[in-house]
Scaffold this motif. Structure first.
Motif, PDB file in Angstrom:
ATOM      1  N   TRP A  76       0.797  -1.307   0.175  1.00  0.00           N
ATOM      2  CA  TRP A  76       0.086   0.058  -0.018  1.00  0.00           C
ATOM      3  C   TRP A  76       0.889   1.205  -0.093  1.00  0.00           C
ATOM      4  O   TRP A  76       0.493   2.269  -0.664  1.00  0.00           O
ATOM      5  CB  TRP A  76      -0.953   0.157   1.251  1.00  0.00           C
ATOM      6  N   ALA A  77       2.037   1.160   0.569  1.00  0.00           N
ATOM      7  CA  ALA A  77       3.014   2.472   0.651  1.00  0.00           C
ATOM      8  C   ALA A  77       3.336   2.650  -0.631  1.00  0.00           C
ATOM      9  O   ALA A  77       3.577   3.834  -1.003  1.00  0.00           O
ATOM     10  CB  ALA A  77       4.193   1.923   1.492  1.00  0.00           C
ATOM     11  N   GLU A  78       3.688   1.705  -1.451  1.00  0.00           N
ATOM     12  CA  GLU A  78       3.879   2.088  -2.788  1.00  0.00           C
ATOM     13  C   GLU A  78       3.033   2.800  -3.778  1.00  0.00           C
ATOM     14  O   GLU A  78       3.310   3.377  -4.787  1.00  0.00           O
ATOM     15  CB  GLU A  78       4.617   0.551  -3.535  1.00  0.00           C
ATOM     16  N   SER A  79       1.967   2.618  -3.234  1.00  0.00           N
ATOM     17  CA  SER A  79       0.715   3.079  -4.403  1.00  0.00           C
ATOM     18  C   SER A  79      -0.001   4.129  -3.703  1.00  0.00           C
ATOM     19  O   SER A  79      -1.086   4.440  -4.299  1.00  0.00           O
ATOM     20  CB  SER A  79      -0.064   1.927  -4.889  1.00  0.00           C
ATOM     21  N   SER A  80       0.499   4.756  -2.396  1.00  0.00           N
ATOM     22  CA  SER A  80      -0.383   5.666  -1.826  1.00  0.00           C
ATOM     23  C   SER A  80       0.670   7.032  -1.680  1.00  0.00           C
ATOM     24  O   SER A  80       1.721   7.021  -1.654  1.00  0.00           O
ATOM     25  CB  SER A  80      -0.792   5.244  -0.350  1.00  0.00           C
ATOM     26  N   GLU A  81      -0.387   7.801  -1.691  1.00  0.00           N
ATOM     27  CA  GLU A  81       0.339   9.269  -1.390  1.00  0.00           C
ATOM     28  C   GLU A  81       0.907   9.510  -0.105  1.00  0.00           C
ATOM     29  O   GLU A  81       1.588  10.058   0.162  1.00  0.00           O
ATOM     30  CB  GLU A  81      -0.790  10.447  -1.565  1.00  0.00           C
ATOM     31  N   ASN A  82       0.394   8.729   0.877  1.00  0.00           N
ATOM     32  CA  ASN A  82       0.733   8.444   2.302  1.00  0.00           C
ATOM     33  C   ASN A  82       1.966   7.327   2.402  1.00  0.00           C
ATOM     34  O   ASN A  82       1.997   6.808   3.558  1.00  0.00           O
ATOM     35  CB  ASN A  82      -0.408   8.357   3.238  1.00  0.00           C
ATOM     36  N   GLY A  83       2.689   7.177   1.591  1.00  0.00           N
ATOM     37  CA  GLY A  83       3.517   5.912   1.483  1.00  0.00           C
ATOM     38  C   GLY A  83       4.492   6.184   2.832  1.00  0.00           C
ATOM     39  O   GLY A  83       4.758   5.126   3.336  1.00  0.00           O
ATOM     40  N   ASN A  84       5.004   7.293   2.994  1.00  0.00           N
ATOM     41  CA  ASN A  84       5.896   7.393   4.050  1.00  0.00           C
ATOM     42  C   ASN A  84       5.258   7.201   5.382  1.00  0.00           C
ATOM     43  O   ASN A  84       5.809   6.796   6.428  1.00  0.00           O
ATOM     44  CB  ASN A  84       6.314   8.930   4.202  1.00  0.00           C
ATOM     45  N   MET A  85       3.730   7.238   5.607  1.00  0.00           N
ATOM     46  CA  MET A  85       3.153   7.278   6.650  1.00  0.00           C
ATOM     47  C   MET A  85       3.055   5.561   6.855  1.00  0.00           C
ATOM     48  O   MET A  85       3.088   5.135   8.049  1.00  0.00           O
ATOM     49  CB  MET A  85       1.760   7.555   6.828  1.00  0.00           C
ATOM     50  N   PHE A  86       2.694   4.938   5.984  1.00  0.00           N
ATOM     51  CA  PHE A  86       2.640   3.380   5.726  1.00  0.00           C
ATOM     52  C   PHE A  86       3.823   2.837   6.472  1.00  0.00           C
ATOM     53  O   PHE A  86       3.880   1.930   7.023  1.00  0.00           O
ATOM     54  CB  PHE A  86       2.278   2.726   4.433  1.00  0.00           C
ATOM     55  N   ARG A  87       4.726   3.339   5.763  1.00  0.00           N
ATOM     56  CA  ARG A  87       6.445   2.667   6.260  1.00  0.00           C
ATOM     57  C   ARG A  87       6.619   3.131   7.551  1.00  0.00           C
ATOM     58  O   ARG A  87       7.149   2.297   8.246  1.00  0.00           O
ATOM     59  CB  ARG A  87       7.392   3.366   4.947  1.00  0.00           C
ATOM     60  N   ALA A  88       6.357   4.330   8.051  1.00  0.00           N
ATOM     61  CA  ALA A  88       6.478   4.652   9.398  1.00  0.00           C
ATOM     62  C   ALA A  88       5.672   3.639  10.496  1.00  0.00           C
ATOM     63  O   ALA A  88       6.254   3.310  11.320  1.00  0.00           O
ATOM     64  CB  ALA A  88       5.954   6.267   9.773  1.00  0.00           C
ATOM     65  N   PHE A  89       4.581   3.233   9.923  1.00  0.00           N
ATOM     66  CA  PHE A  89       3.908   2.258  10.772  1.00  0.00           C
ATOM     67  C   PHE A  89       4.815   0.955  10.996  1.00  0.00           C
ATOM     68  O   PHE A  89       4.900   0.335  11.715  1.00  0.00           O
ATOM     69  CB  PHE A  89       2.518   1.927  10.175  1.00  0.00           C
ATOM     70  N   VAL A  90       5.272   0.532   9.579  1.00  0.00           N
ATOM     71  CA  VAL A  90       5.942  -0.760   9.774  1.00  0.00           C
ATOM     72  C   VAL A  90       7.227  -0.618  10.444  1.00  0.00           C
ATOM     73  O   VAL A  90       7.686  -1.611  11.353  1.00  0.00           O
ATOM     74  CB  VAL A  90       6.392  -1.198   8.177  1.00  0.00           C
ATOM     75  N   VAL A  91       7.714   0.504  10.628  1.00  0.00           N
ATOM     76  CA  VAL A  91       8.973   0.608  11.330  1.00  0.00           C
ATOM     77  C   VAL A  91       8.526   0.630  12.840  1.00  0.00           C
ATOM     78  O   VAL A  91       9.176  -0.183  13.783  1.00  0.00           O
ATOM     79  CB  VAL A  91       9.665   2.057  11.087  1.00  0.00           C
ATOM     80  N   ASP A  92       7.329   1.173  13.109  1.00  0.00           N
ATOM     81  CA  ASP A  92       7.109   1.206  14.481  1.00  0.00           C
ATOM     82  C   ASP A  92       6.880  -0.128  15.002  1.00  0.00           C
ATOM     83  O   ASP A  92       6.908  -0.518  16.244  1.00  0.00           O
ATOM     84  CB  ASP A  92       5.740   2.248  14.748  1.00  0.00           C
ATOM     85  N   VAL A  93       6.032  -1.068  14.142  1.00  0.00           N
ATOM     86  CA  VAL A  93       5.811  -2.278  14.514  1.00  0.00           C
ATOM     87  C   VAL A  93       7.030  -3.143  14.655  1.00  0.00           C
ATOM     88  O   VAL A  93       7.093  -3.983  15.807  1.00  0.00           O
ATOM     89  CB  VAL A  93       4.859  -3.081  13.421  1.00  0.00           C
ATOM     90  N   SER A  94       7.902  -2.863  13.930  1.00  0.00           N
ATOM     91  CA  SER A  94       9.149  -3.614  13.844  1.00  0.00           C
ATOM     92  C   SER A  94      10.132  -3.136  15.153  1.00  0.00           C
ATOM     93  O   SER A  94      10.504  -4.178  16.122  1.00  0.00           O
ATOM     94  CB  SER A  94      10.264  -3.094  12.893  1.00  0.00           C
ATOM     95  N   LEU A  95       9.942  -1.787  15.661  1.00  0.00           N
ATOM     96  CA  LEU A  95      10.428  -1.603  16.936  1.00  0.00           C
ATOM     97  C   LEU A  95      10.026  -2.080  18.255  1.00  0.00           C
ATOM     98  O   LEU A  95      10.464  -2.357  19.155  1.00  0.00           O
ATOM     99  CB  LEU A  95      10.524   0.026  16.975  1.00  0.00           C
ATOM    100  N   LYS A  96       8.344  -2.367  18.090  1.00  0.00           N
ATOM    101  CA  LYS A  96       7.527  -2.955  19.267  1.00  0.00           C
ATOM    102  C   LYS A  96       7.831  -4.525  19.491  1.00  0.00           C
ATOM    103  O   LYS A  96       7.177  -5.035  20.421  1.00  0.00           O
ATOM    104  CB  LYS A  96       6.244  -2.470  18.985  1.00  0.00           C
ATOM    105  N   LEU A  97       8.427  -5.231  18.413  1.00  0.00           N
ATOM    106  CA  LEU A  97       8.625  -6.502  18.781  1.00  0.00           C
ATOM    107  C   LEU A  97       9.389  -7.027  20.024  1.00  0.00           C
ATOM    108  O   LEU A  97      10.412  -6.378  20.483  1.00  0.00           O
ATOM    109  CB  LEU A  97       9.384  -7.115  17.427  1.00  0.00           C
TER     110      LEU A  97
END
Length: 166
Positions: free
Chosen positions: A29-50
């Motif tokens: 979704w990040a690749e096809s959205s205007e909010n791509g950086n927001m989607f990536r930020a979510f994935v980064v935050d998920v990764s940091l919460k592991l």
């Protein structure tokens, strides 16, 4: 810096990210959205919460609504052996326990896991929704589709278990 931190997390965690369907979808979704950086930020935050989790040989473990990533060791689950890099519990965001795959696992060797529970995932989703409302909508659609698929499987198993009418 947050940008560098995000790049490092994405590089080191990419292998498991691609194995967790909901997280892989978020990246698509990040690749096809205007909010791509927001989607990536979510994935980064998920990764940091592991969270790390370790289990001794022969220890039985597993909880509903938890994503498991095997970092080291061997785990037996559902009659199969999972090794380093294996991911299970990818349905952790579903609410209905009947739709979840069995989560009971047994460490065959000393095992190091990384986990993420549903409540943490949902907290992150809520925190990111303000900046990217599209994220919540897409995750909901994904969960509804997964729940539908699992409900079909449950119903099919139920019908197969019934005795045939004469």
């Amino acid at each position: 810096s947050p940008g560098l931190q995000g790049e490092v997390v994405m590089e080191f965690k990419r292998k498991w990210i691609e194995k967790v369907s909901i997280i892989a979808k978020v990246l698509l979704w990040a690749e096809s959205s205007e909010n791509g950086n927001m989607f990536r930020a979510f994935v980064v935050d998920v990764s940091l919460k592991l969270q790390p989790s370790v289990h001794a040989q022969s220890e039985v473990f597993g909880m509903p609504h938890v994503l498991y990533i095997c970092m080291l060791g061997l785990v037996s689950r559902k009659g199969r052996v999972h090794r380093t890099g294996a991911v299970w519990g990818t349905d952790f965001m579903l609410v209905d326990n009947e739709l979840l795959e069995p989560f009971a696992s047994c460490a065959l060797t000393y095992t190091e896991l990384t986990t993420l529970d549903r409540s943490t995932f949902m907290e992150l989703l809520k925190a990111h929704t303000e900046n990217c409302p599209e994220l919540r909508q897409k995750v909901r659609q994904f969960c509804c589709w997964l729940a539908f698929q699992r409900a079909l499987i449950v119903e099919a198993k139920s019908r197969l278990a019934r005795p045939a009418r004469s």
